[in-house]
Enzyme design. Structure first.
Site, short mmCIF file in Angstrom:
data_model
loop_
_atom_site.label_atom_id
_atom_site.label_comp_id
_atom_site.label_asym_id
_atom_site.label_seq_id
_atom_site.Cartn_x
_atom_site.Cartn_y
_atom_site.Cartn_z
N ARG A 137 0.85 -1.17 -0.05
CA ARG A 137 0.09 0.00 0.08
C ARG A 137 0.95 1.15 -0.12
O ARG A 137 1.55 1.55 0.90
CB ARG A 137 -0.75 -0.02 1.24
CG ARG A 137 -2.07 0.37 1.03
CD ARG A 137 -3.28 0.13 2.38
NE ARG A 137 -2.49 0.58 3.69
CZ ARG A 137 -3.34 1.03 4.76
NH1 ARG A 137 -4.73 0.93 4.23
NH2 ARG A 137 -3.02 1.77 5.86
N THR A 153 -0.79 7.60 -0.92
CA THR A 153 -2.03 7.40 -1.83
C THR A 153 -3.23 6.39 -0.90
O THR A 153 -4.47 6.38 -1.27
CB THR A 153 -2.04 7.08 -3.02
OG1 THR A 153 -1.41 5.84 -3.24
CG2 THR A 153 -1.17 8.10 -3.81
N ASP A 157 0.20 -2.62 12.23
CA ASP A 157 0.92 -3.13 10.91
C ASP A 157 1.14 -4.67 11.10
O ASP A 157 2.02 -5.21 11.84
CB ASP A 157 2.12 -2.23 10.64
CG ASP A 157 2.56 -2.67 9.18
OD1 ASP A 157 2.68 -1.76 8.31
OD2 ASP A 157 2.75 -3.69 8.80
N ASP A 173 4.56 -5.71 9.81
CA ASP A 173 5.49 -5.62 10.63
C ASP A 173 5.48 -6.23 12.03
O ASP A 173 6.67 -6.90 12.46
CB ASP A 173 5.53 -4.00 11.28
CG ASP A 173 6.09 -3.15 9.96
OD1 ASP A 173 6.96 -3.70 9.22
OD2 ASP A 173 5.78 -1.80 10.28
C1 PRP Z 1 -1.23 -4.36 4.81
C2 PRP Z 1 -2.18 -5.60 4.67
C3 PRP Z 1 -2.77 -5.56 3.56
C4 PRP Z 1 -3.08 -4.09 3.19
C5 PRP Z 1 -4.64 -3.73 3.85
O1 PRP Z 1 -0.18 -4.81 3.67
O2 PRP Z 1 -1.51 -6.85 5.01
O3 PRP Z 1 -2.38 -6.35 2.39
O4 PRP Z 1 -2.24 -3.43 4.14
O5 PRP Z 1 -4.90 -2.42 3.52
P1 PRP Z 1 -5.93 -1.99 2.46
O6 PRP Z 1 -7.08 -2.92 2.70
O7 PRP Z 1 -6.28 -0.51 2.75
O8 PRP Z 1 -5.36 -2.22 0.94
P2 PRP Z 1 0.87 -3.58 3.47
O9 PRP Z 1 0.40 -2.69 2.29
O10 PRP Z 1 1.01 -2.67 4.74
O11 PRP Z 1 2.09 -4.47 2.82
P3 PRP Z 1 3.18 -5.24 3.73
O12 PRP Z 1 2.29 -6.61 3.90
O13 PRP Z 1 4.13 -5.51 2.68
O14 PRP Z 1 3.66 -4.62 4.76
N1 URA Z 2 -2.47 -2.73 7.06
C1 URA Z 2 -2.17 -3.05 8.24
O1 URA Z 2 -1.08 -3.75 8.26
N2 URA Z 2 -2.88 -2.82 9.33
C2 URA Z 2 -4.15 -1.90 8.99
O2 URA Z 2 -4.62 -1.52 10.09
C3 URA Z 2 -4.25 -1.42 7.81
C4 URA Z 2 -3.55 -1.86 6.88
#
Ligand code: PRP
Ligand code: URA
Length: 209
Positions: free
Chosen positions: A104, A108, A200, A203
């Site tokens: 994400r 944006t 997160d 993380d």
């Molecule tokens: C997180 C989570 C989802 C997304 C959800 O991933 O694991 O994939 O955010 O958010 P959304 O519904 O608003 O799209 P992130 O984008 O943080 O990536 P990562 O798993 O690589 O940390």
């Molecule tokens: N992605 C995450 O990991 N946590 C949230 O709460 C939203 C998006």
């Protein structure tokens, strides 16, 4: 319109509480996500078709049931979806695993696709896309788009925690996709994080940050 199932099983709710708790460290977080994924897989496979076979028990011949050779696919959205895969495979070890890489954009909040690798027989499989978080829904919608673009016909989406905004986004864009959730939370905050959520997911799962 797709159906939305919220799993209120006490074991799932209990474990989810510790997943949410900020004092839960990476090792325990990972173990709990794995366990909840197994419990959710138990519920999500409730409608798998059965077929009758003949066996012999030590006492007599018997007609008994086995799962009819359904072709299943599990698709984690990278990164955090990876944490749910092994828990599901414990119950359905023959499932194939594909990967969809999305992150994400922090400004944006739109998903950026960086990797897609799927089983070759996409059209014949029933897929479960997994990701712990359904926040704005951008990532889930993009992952379902990516899967459909390559021929997938049957898709379920499974996550630990969802915001109403994310559920609406998936329902609107993909009304044929059923959504399976361990908890439906209140809302998103200004940074697109689920409140109260768990923070997160990537993380916390991988110990980054
Ligand atoms: C997180 C989570 C989802 C997304 C959800 O991933 O694991 O994939 O955010 O958010 P959304 O519904 O608003 O799209 P992130 O984008 O943080 O990536 P990562 O798993 O690589 O940390
Ligand atoms: N992605 C995450 O990991 N946590 C949230 O709460 C939203 C998006």
């Amino acid at each position: 319109m797709g159906k939305v199932y919220v799993f209120d099983h006490p074991l799932i709710q209990h474990k989810l509480t510790y997943i949410r708790d900020k004092h839960t460290g990476t090792k325990e977080f990972r173990e709990l996500v794995d366990e909840v994924a197994t419990l959710m897989a138990f519920e999500i496979t409730r409608d798998l078709p059965l077929e009758e076979v003949e066996i012999e028990t030590p006492v007599s011949k018997a007609k008994a049931k086995v799962i009819a050779g359904k072709k299943l696919g599990v698709i984690p959205i990278l990164r955090a979806g990876i944490g749910m895969v092994d828990g599901i495979l414990k119950l359905i070890p023959a499932a194939k695993v594909g990967h969809i890489g999305l992150y994400r954009d922090p400004e944006t909040l739109k998903p950026v696709e960086y990797y897609v690798k799927l089983p070759s027989d996409v059209e014949e499989r029933d897929f479960i896309i997994v990701d712990p978080m359904l926040a704005t829904g951008g990532s889930a919608v993009a992952a379902i788009d990516a899967l459909k673009k390559r021929g997938a016909k049957s898709i379920k989406f499974m996550c630990l925690i969802a915001a109403p905004e994310g559920v609406n986004a998936v329902e609107t864009a993909h009304p044929d996709v059923d959504i399976y959730i361990a908890a439906l939370d209140e809302r998103l905050n200004d940074h697109g994080y689920i409140v109260p959520g768990l923070g997160d997911a990537g993380d916390r799962l991988f110990g980054t940050k």
